[in-house]
Design a protein around this motif. Structure first.
Motif, PDB file in Angstrom:
ATOM      1  N   ILE A 191       0.640  -1.341  -0.012  1.00 55.28           N
ATOM      2  CA  ILE A 191      -0.087   0.263   0.036  1.00 55.28           C
ATOM      3  C   ILE A 191       0.895   1.299  -0.081  1.00 55.28           C
ATOM      4  CG2 ILE A 191      -1.652   1.128   1.457  1.00 55.28           C
ATOM      5  CD1 ILE A 191      -2.761  -1.316   2.486  1.00 55.28           C
ATOM      6  N   GLY A 192       2.061   1.215   0.735  1.00 55.96           N
ATOM      7  CA  GLY A 192       2.822   2.508   1.093  1.00 55.96           C
ATOM      8  C   GLY A 192       3.204   3.032  -0.521  1.00 55.96           C
ATOM      9  N   PRO A 193       3.760   2.317  -1.480  1.00 58.40           N
ATOM     10  CA  PRO A 193       4.215   2.946  -2.610  1.00 58.40           C
ATOM     11  C   PRO A 193       2.780   3.912  -3.172  1.00 58.40           C
ATOM     12  CG  PRO A 193       5.101   0.878  -2.804  1.00 58.40           C
ATOM     13  CD  PRO A 193       4.184   0.995  -1.561  1.00 58.40           C
ATOM     14  N   LEU A 194       1.518   3.168  -3.027  1.00 55.39           N
ATOM     15  CA  LEU A 194       0.380   3.913  -3.471  1.00 55.39           C
ATOM     16  C   LEU A 194       0.117   5.139  -3.055  1.00 55.39           C
ATOM     17  CD1 LEU A 194      -1.988   0.729  -4.016  1.00 55.39           C
ATOM     18  CD2 LEU A 194      -0.664   1.799  -5.906  1.00 55.39           C
ATOM     19  N   VAL A 195       0.422   5.184  -1.720  1.00 54.85           N
ATOM     20  CA  VAL A 195       0.120   6.459  -0.906  1.00 54.85           C
ATOM     21  C   VAL A 195       1.278   7.349  -1.299  1.00 54.85           C
ATOM     22  CG1 VAL A 195       0.552   7.187   1.384  1.00 54.85           C
ATOM     23  CG2 VAL A 195      -0.774   5.208   0.900  1.00 54.85           C
ATOM     24  N   GLY A 196       2.483   7.111  -1.635  1.00 51.86           N
ATOM     25  CA  GLY A 196       3.706   7.740  -1.771  1.00 51.86           C
ATOM     26  C   GLY A 196       3.265   8.443  -3.481  1.00 51.86           C
ATOM     27  N   VAL A 197       2.282   7.785  -4.213  1.00 50.86           N
ATOM     28  CA  VAL A 197       2.283   8.334  -5.309  1.00 50.86           C
ATOM     29  C   VAL A 197       1.236   9.316  -5.340  1.00 50.86           C
ATOM     30  CG1 VAL A 197       0.864   7.810  -7.666  1.00 50.86           C
ATOM     31  CG2 VAL A 197       2.781   6.343  -6.943  1.00 50.86           C
ATOM     32  N   ALA A 198       0.171   9.054  -4.216  1.00 51.26           N
ATOM     33  CA  ALA A 198      -0.781   9.834  -4.091  1.00 51.26           C
ATOM     34  C   ALA A 198      -0.232  11.333  -3.578  1.00 51.26           C
ATOM     35  CB  ALA A 198      -1.946   9.508  -3.050  1.00 51.26           C
ATOM     36  N   PHE A 199       0.953  11.195  -2.721  1.00 54.07           N
ATOM     37  CA  PHE A 199       1.398  12.438  -2.289  1.00 54.07           C
ATOM     38  C   PHE A 199       1.977  13.072  -3.112  1.00 54.07           C
ATOM     39  CE2 PHE A 199       2.066  10.129   2.389  1.00 54.07           C
ATOM     40  CZ  PHE A 199       0.936  10.624   2.726  1.00 54.07           C
ATOM     41  N   LYS A 200       2.874  12.395  -4.187  1.00 50.17           N
ATOM     42  CA  LYS A 200       3.687  13.191  -5.134  1.00 50.17           C
ATOM     43  C   LYS A 200       2.671  13.702  -6.013  1.00 50.17           C
ATOM     44  CE  LYS A 200       7.030  11.986  -8.498  1.00 50.17           C
ATOM     45  NZ  LYS A 200       7.894  11.013  -9.121  1.00 50.17           N
ATOM     46  N   ARG A 201       1.564  13.095  -6.417  1.00 48.81           N
ATOM     47  CA  ARG A 201       0.439  13.914  -7.217  1.00 48.81           C
ATOM     48  C   ARG A 201      -0.054  15.206  -6.531  1.00 48.81           C
ATOM     49  NH1 ARG A 201      -2.169   8.895 -10.845  1.00 48.81           N
ATOM     50  NH2 ARG A 201      -0.267   8.550 -11.848  1.00 48.81           N
ATOM     51  N   ILE A 202      -0.081  14.977  -5.423  1.00 46.21           N
ATOM     52  CA  ILE A 202      -1.014  16.218  -4.642  1.00 46.21           C
ATOM     53  C   ILE A 202       0.179  17.307  -4.620  1.00 46.21           C
ATOM     54  CG2 ILE A 202      -1.342  17.076  -2.346  1.00 46.21           C
ATOM     55  CD1 ILE A 202      -2.664  14.106  -1.719  1.00 46.21           C
ATOM     56  N   GLY A 203       1.618  16.726  -4.533  1.00 41.51           N
ATOM     57  CA  GLY A 203       2.525  17.858  -4.695  1.00 41.51           C
ATOM     58  C   GLY A 203       2.653  18.361  -6.073  1.00 41.51           C
ATOM     59  N   GLU A 204       2.287  17.779  -7.144  1.00 41.45           N
ATOM     60  CA  GLU A 204       2.337  18.176  -8.438  1.00 41.45           C
ATOM     61  C   GLU A 204       1.425  19.485  -8.630  1.00 41.45           C
ATOM     62  OE1 GLU A 204       2.125  14.682 -10.717  1.00 41.45           O
ATOM     63  OE2 GLU A 204       4.139  14.070 -10.454  1.00 41.45           O
ATOM     64  N   ARG A 205       0.276  19.074  -8.131  1.00 42.93           N
ATOM     65  CA  ARG A 205      -0.773  20.148  -8.088  1.00 42.93           C
ATOM     66  C   ARG A 205      -0.881  21.314  -7.014  1.00 42.93           C
ATOM     67  NH1 ARG A 205      -2.205  15.072 -10.051  1.00 42.93           N
ATOM     68  NH2 ARG A 205      -3.272  14.899 -11.929  1.00 42.93           N
ATOM     69  N   THR A 206      -0.319  21.171  -6.204  1.00 43.49           N
ATOM     70  CA  THR A 206      -0.298  22.125  -4.908  1.00 43.49           C
ATOM     71  C   THR A 206       1.100  22.122  -4.431  1.00 43.49           C
ATOM     72  OG1 THR A 206      -0.597  20.445  -3.164  1.00 43.49           O
ATOM     73  CG2 THR A 206      -2.459  21.279  -4.253  1.00 43.49           C
ATOM     74  N   ASP A 207       1.307  23.111  -3.503  1.00 39.75           N
ATOM     75  CA  ASP A 207       2.539  22.915  -2.773  1.00 39.75           C
ATOM     76  C   ASP A 207       2.538  22.132  -1.571  1.00 39.75           C
ATOM     77  OD1 ASP A 207       0.943  24.654  -1.374  1.00 39.75           O
ATOM     78  OD2 ASP A 207       2.304  26.411  -1.115  1.00 39.75           O
ATOM     79  N   TRP A 208       1.784  21.184  -1.245  1.00 47.10           N
ATOM     80  CA  TRP A 208       1.603  20.515  -0.043  1.00 47.10           C
ATOM     81  C   TRP A 208       2.678  19.235  -0.033  1.00 47.10           C
ATOM     82  CZ3 TRP A 208      -0.982  21.132   4.772  1.00 47.10           C
ATOM     83  CH2 TRP A 208      -1.749  22.317   4.672  1.00 47.10           C
ATOM     84  N   PHE A 209       3.485  19.029  -1.082  1.00 45.76           N
ATOM     85  CA  PHE A 209       4.320  17.856  -1.059  1.00 45.76           C
ATOM     86  C   PHE A 209       5.568  18.370  -1.567  1.00 45.76           C
ATOM     87  CE2 PHE A 209       6.105  13.429  -1.967  1.00 45.76           C
ATOM     88  CZ  PHE A 209       5.917  13.141  -0.449  1.00 45.76           C
ATOM     89  N   SER A 210       6.606  18.759  -1.064  1.00 47.59           N
ATOM     90  CA  SER A 210       7.782  19.461  -1.731  1.00 47.59           C
ATOM     91  C   SER A 210       8.489  18.542  -2.882  1.00 47.59           C
ATOM     92  CB  SER A 210       8.870  19.652  -0.448  1.00 47.59           C
ATOM     93  OG  SER A 210       9.332  18.584   0.009  1.00 47.59           O
ATOM     94  N   ALA A 211       9.225  19.145  -3.642  1.00 49.00           N
ATOM     95  CA  ALA A 211       9.734  18.735  -4.719  1.00 49.00           C
ATOM     96  C   ALA A 211      10.962  17.666  -3.984  1.00 49.00           C
ATOM     97  CB  ALA A 211      10.633  19.274  -5.484  1.00 49.00           C
TER      98      ALA A 211
END
Length: 187
Positions: free
Chosen positions: A74-94
């Motif tokens: 499950i973790g990598p899926l959560v990581g992808v979700a975090f990364k996508r949130i970061g691509e659309r907002t500034d809530w997950f740093s580069a």
């Protein structure tokens, strides 16, 4: 065994160090807000017991082994979700996006382990004891039994403590530290 809010509170407590290790305040907030729900992960055995023969509450799913396997899946899926949130907002740093898979794994694994610990504190009196280190160690490891089964004060106490610690950590998070640009101007 504490109730749902107690498990979520324990997950918040175990995730609180994120505020120290992650420099970007919004990234830390996203990890804590997205991860603490996995504090209920081992209780997936409750619905599974209705469908899968041999699965019971506090059984195999309440082990470090299974929590780790679930976090790996499950973790990598959560990581992808975090990364996508970061691509659309500034809530997950580069910077965090480069390690999104590991961050996702930890956001699932740490709260899952916190659930096992909370059950070790409270399960033995009425409920089935857990064997968290199965298959390496069979039987309960250390029975602490310091919390009553579904204790109101323990459940709300853990949740209140978890929220309070994270609010204080947010307040004192690393965004308050000087950045490279602010230290350069003071030299």
């Amino acid at each position: 065994m504490v109730d749902v809010l107690g498990h979520l509170g324990m997950a918040l407590l175990w995730l609180a160090p994120v505020w120290y290790f992650v420099e970007h305040r919004k990234t830390a907030a996203l990890i804590v807000a997205g991860g603490f729900w996995f504090g209920m992960l081992p209780d997936v055995d409750l619905p599974l017991s209705n469908w899968v023969e041999g699965v019971h509450h506090h059984g195999i799913v309440h082990t470090v082994l299974v929590v780790t396997i679930l976090a790996v899946v499950i973790g990598p899926l959560v990581g992808v979700a975090f990364k996508r949130i970061g691509e659309r907002t500034d809530w997950f740093s580069a910077r965090a996006a480069k390690r999104a898979t590991v961050i996702g794994f930890l956001a699932v694994w740490i709260p899952g382990l916190s659930h096992l610990f909370a059950d070790m504190l409270s399960a033995p009196d009425i409920s089935t004891q857990i064997e968290p280190l199965w298959p390496v160690v069979t039987g309960p490891v250390v029975v602490l039994d310091v919390l009553w089964y579904q204790s109101w004060w323990a459940t709300w106490g853990l949740f209140t403590l978890g929220v309070t610690v994270n609010v204080l950590a947010w307040y004192w998070s690393s965004d308050r530290r000087p950045t490279d640009s602010s230290t350069a101007s003071t030299r």
